[in-house]
Write a protein that holds these residues in place. Structure first.
Motif, PDB file in Angstrom:
ATOM      1  N   PHE A   1      -3.789  10.918  -4.622  1.00  0.00           N
ATOM      2  CA  PHE A   1      -3.716   9.374  -5.691  1.00  0.00           C
ATOM      3  C   PHE A   1      -1.933   9.381  -5.004  1.00  0.00           C
ATOM      4  O   PHE A   1      -1.940   8.146  -5.154  1.00  0.00           O
ATOM      5  N   GLY A   2      -1.424  10.720  -4.822  1.00  0.00           N
ATOM      6  CA  GLY A   2       0.050   9.929  -4.189  1.00  0.00           C
ATOM      7  C   GLY A   2      -0.305   8.989  -3.267  1.00  0.00           C
ATOM      8  O   GLY A   2       0.677   7.967  -2.553  1.00  0.00           O
ATOM      9  N   GLY A   3      -0.190   9.594  -2.291  1.00  0.00           N
ATOM     10  CA  GLY A   3      -0.772   8.559  -1.114  1.00  0.00           C
ATOM     11  C   GLY A   3      -1.492   7.804  -0.945  1.00  0.00           C
ATOM     12  O   GLY A   3      -1.145   6.308  -0.512  1.00  0.00           O
ATOM     13  N   ILE A   4      -2.564   7.356  -2.384  1.00  0.00           N
ATOM     14  CA  ILE A   4      -3.286   5.840  -2.407  1.00  0.00           C
ATOM     15  C   ILE A   4      -1.832   5.031  -2.972  1.00  0.00           C
ATOM     16  O   ILE A   4      -1.603   3.841  -2.187  1.00  0.00           O
ATOM     17  N   THR A   5      -1.059   5.399  -3.959  1.00  0.00           N
ATOM     18  CA  THR A   5      -0.564   5.160  -4.527  1.00  0.00           C
ATOM     19  C   THR A   5       0.707   4.450  -3.173  1.00  0.00           C
ATOM     20  O   THR A   5       1.809   2.578  -3.227  1.00  0.00           O
ATOM     21  N   ILE A   6       1.192   4.910  -2.741  1.00  0.00           N
ATOM     22  CA  ILE A   6       2.396   4.858  -1.258  1.00  0.00           C
ATOM     23  C   ILE A   6       1.169   3.658  -0.239  1.00  0.00           C
ATOM     24  O   ILE A   6       2.407   2.735  -0.178  1.00  0.00           O
ATOM     25  N   GLY A   7       0.489   3.771   0.024  1.00  0.00           N
ATOM     26  CA  GLY A   7      -0.345   2.745   0.994  1.00  0.00           C
ATOM     27  C   GLY A   7      -0.139   1.716  -0.248  1.00  0.00           C
ATOM     28  O   GLY A   7       0.418   0.692   0.724  1.00  0.00           O
ATOM     29  N   THR A   8      -0.950   2.144  -0.275  1.00  0.00           N
ATOM     30  CA  THR A   8      -1.317   0.157  -1.557  1.00  0.00           C
ATOM     31  C   THR A   8       0.314  -0.380  -2.116  1.00  0.00           C
ATOM     32  O   THR A   8      -0.036  -1.291  -2.175  1.00  0.00           O
ATOM     33  N   GLY A   9       1.107   0.781  -2.481  1.00  0.00           N
ATOM     34  CA  GLY A   9       2.005  -0.331  -2.494  1.00  0.00           C
ATOM     35  C   GLY A   9       2.918  -1.102  -1.581  1.00  0.00           C
ATOM     36  O   GLY A   9       3.174  -1.783  -2.189  1.00  0.00           O
ATOM     37  N   ILE A  10       2.771  -0.591  -0.769  1.00  0.00           N
ATOM     38  CA  ILE A  10       3.925  -1.343   0.483  1.00  0.00           C
ATOM     39  C   ILE A  10       3.482  -1.995   1.151  1.00  0.00           C
ATOM     40  O   ILE A  10       3.625  -3.287   1.286  1.00  0.00           O
TER      41      ILE A  10
END
Length: 498
Positions: A328-337
């Motif tokens: 979920f942390g990886g998803i948050t970083i990628g989708t956020g950028i």
């Protein structure tokens, strides 16, 4: 005559108080001398250095914010907390954060911002480090420590964006503010990753709270060494552009006096009459409600879904698997950028053909995000991969709005009220948004579990049913942004004339 005019401009500049003199990209172009050109280039480079320091601080802030959700299951077991009490943990943090924001907004509009930022970094880093040594019998001290961290971080979120806005003009300001806000999802995602990774490596979740204080110490040193003691605040004569590049104001009339300082009450009354500010703030509140609930509960919800599907076994040991937090942390970083970049780019392009593009982009993104999140909840019991995919799309469309909402505030509110406006927006969005959503989701989940047999199945269903509230709030937020579109043109013109 031309040289005389140049000397007159220089004289006017030197008569301004030190705090009001031009700095960096906002400096007045009073001469074309090569010496001034060199000075201007030097100031421009320093502006980028200051912005980099502030972005680094923003990264640490949101890492601290999301450490707790990253190891939520471990904390819940350690302190023996139910869903309701666990949700209250994040609520205490956000409540203290939002109550402190207007105070720092008032101080940031009137006093030295570097001192306020440095004090805030030192305070929240120290408290975070101290919280890592709290024993299981003193859970109330852990709750208190999270509230104190919220107070410290409020000083940074309220003031740092206004400094970046003061340093840059035109397209540069667009780029730098977009980069600054990219660190919200990046820091949030890294918070999950850091917490889960440290718990995994050390077999002790307490170590997750001992990394960011060291990073905060470095940020404080960089702030002291690299950020000027005083940075020019933009006045009516030096208004820049919105982060999407829209011109704020035409040239000022000669001889017009600088706007006198107003009281906090006068600022609040003026902002309350600003329809675009009010409705966009309510739209941001809906965003905060959804992101607050998702950020707190999604890793635990995914764990319960996997237990029901038989993918993982129930966690009985002291340190539980943190794979969901890492993903979920990886998803948050990628989708956020991707979301922040896409939002800023969409705003730049669509505003050329529609003056109401910003609120319409936000409304559309909210509607799509709500649909994706609802779908993710419905498929969670049968297909965990599809759940991750729809959660990713839901977060992507939520992230589209971060830079655009701030953009709206910057061009419908006059510069001297922007810190206060940002502080009030933080207060409202957190008070009615993510201050209560984690606790509310937990309370609903507890109530559903209490009425049914205790089982892993009902543990999952209770969280699933309570989460559906987020989808409906997302639709409500889209409606608020649609209402913003009815006021945006008039409020922008009024802000340009003040």
């Amino acid at each position: 005559m031309q040289n005389t005019g140049a000397h007159e401009n220089t004289g006017l500049q030197s008569q301004l108080p030190l705090e009001e003199r031009n700095y960096g990209a906002t400096a007045a172009h009073v001469t074309e001398s090569p010496f001034v050109s060199v000075s201007r280039n030097s100031s421009s480079k320093r502006s980028y250095v200051v912005a980099a320091v502030l972005c680094y601080g923003n990264l640490i802030l949101f890492m601290d914010w999301f450490i707790v959700p990253g190891i939520l299951l471990d904390i819940q077991k350690y302190f023996e907390l139910g869903d309701g009490d666990t949700g209250l943990l994040q609520t205490v943090f956000v409540l203290c954060y939002m109550l402190a924001a207007p105070i720092f907004g008032y101080l940031g509009d009137r006093y030295n911002r570097k001192i306020i930022l440095g004090t805030g970094i030192f305070f929240w880093s120290g408290v975070t480090l101290g919280s890592s040594f709290i024993g299981e019998l003193y859970y109330w001290i852990f709750f208190l420590s999270r509230g104190l961290v919220g107070i410290g971080t409020a000083s940074y979120s309220t003031i740092a964006p206004t400094i970046i806005a003061d340093l840059f003009e035109e397209g540069k300001r667009t780029t730098m503010l977009s980069i600054f806000y990219i660190f919200i999802p990046v820091g949030s995602g890294l918070g999950y990753v850091l917490a889960a990774g440290m718990a995994e490596v050390t077999d002790d979740w307490h170590w997750a709270f001992r990394v960011t204080p060291c990073m905060g110490g470095l940020a404080l040193v960089l702030l002291i060494l690299l950020v000027p003691h005083r940075i020019q605040r933009r006045t009516a004569a030096h208004r820049a552009l919105s982060i999407s590049g829209t011109i704020r104001v035409a040239a000022e009339k000669p001889g017009v006096q600088r706007t006198a300082k107003t009281t906090w009450c006068q600022d609040v009354i003026s902002l309350a009459k600003n329809g675009s500010f009010v409705w966009s703030s309510l739209g941001l509140t809906a965003m905060a409600f959804v992101t607050g609930a998702l950020g707190m509960w999604i890793p635990l919800f995914l764990y319960r879904a996997q237990v029901v599907q038989g993918i993982v076994s129930p966690c009985l040991q002291e340190t539980c698997s943190s794979s969901n937090s890492l993903i979920f942390g990886g998803i948050t970083i990628g989708t956020g950028i991707l979301g922040v970049i896409a939002g800023a780019e969409a705003a730049r392009r669509l505003r050329k053909i529609n003056n109401k593009a910003d609120p319409l982009i936000c409304a559309t993104s909210m509607f799509i995000s709500a649909l994706c999140l609802y779908t993710a909840l419905m498929v969670a019991q049968t297909n965990i991969i599809s759940t991750f995919i729809f959660i990713a799309f839901g977060e992507l469309f939520l992230s589209v709005n971060w830079a655009v909402v701030t953009d709206i505030l910057l061009y419908v509110v006059t510069p001297r009220r922007q810190s206060t406006a940002l502080a009030l927006q933080i207060l409202v969005s957190h008070l009615l948004g993510d201050a209560g959503s984690p606790y509310l989701i937990g309370i609903i989940s507890n109530a559903i579990q209490a009425k049914n047999a205790q089982s892993f199945q009902w543990s999952f269903w209770s969280m699933q049913y309570s989460f559906t509230l987020c989808a409906f709030v997302g639709i409500l937020g889209g409606g608020f942004f649609l209402l913003t579109s009815f006021y945006i043109e008039e409020d922008r013109k009024e802000a340009e004339q003040l």
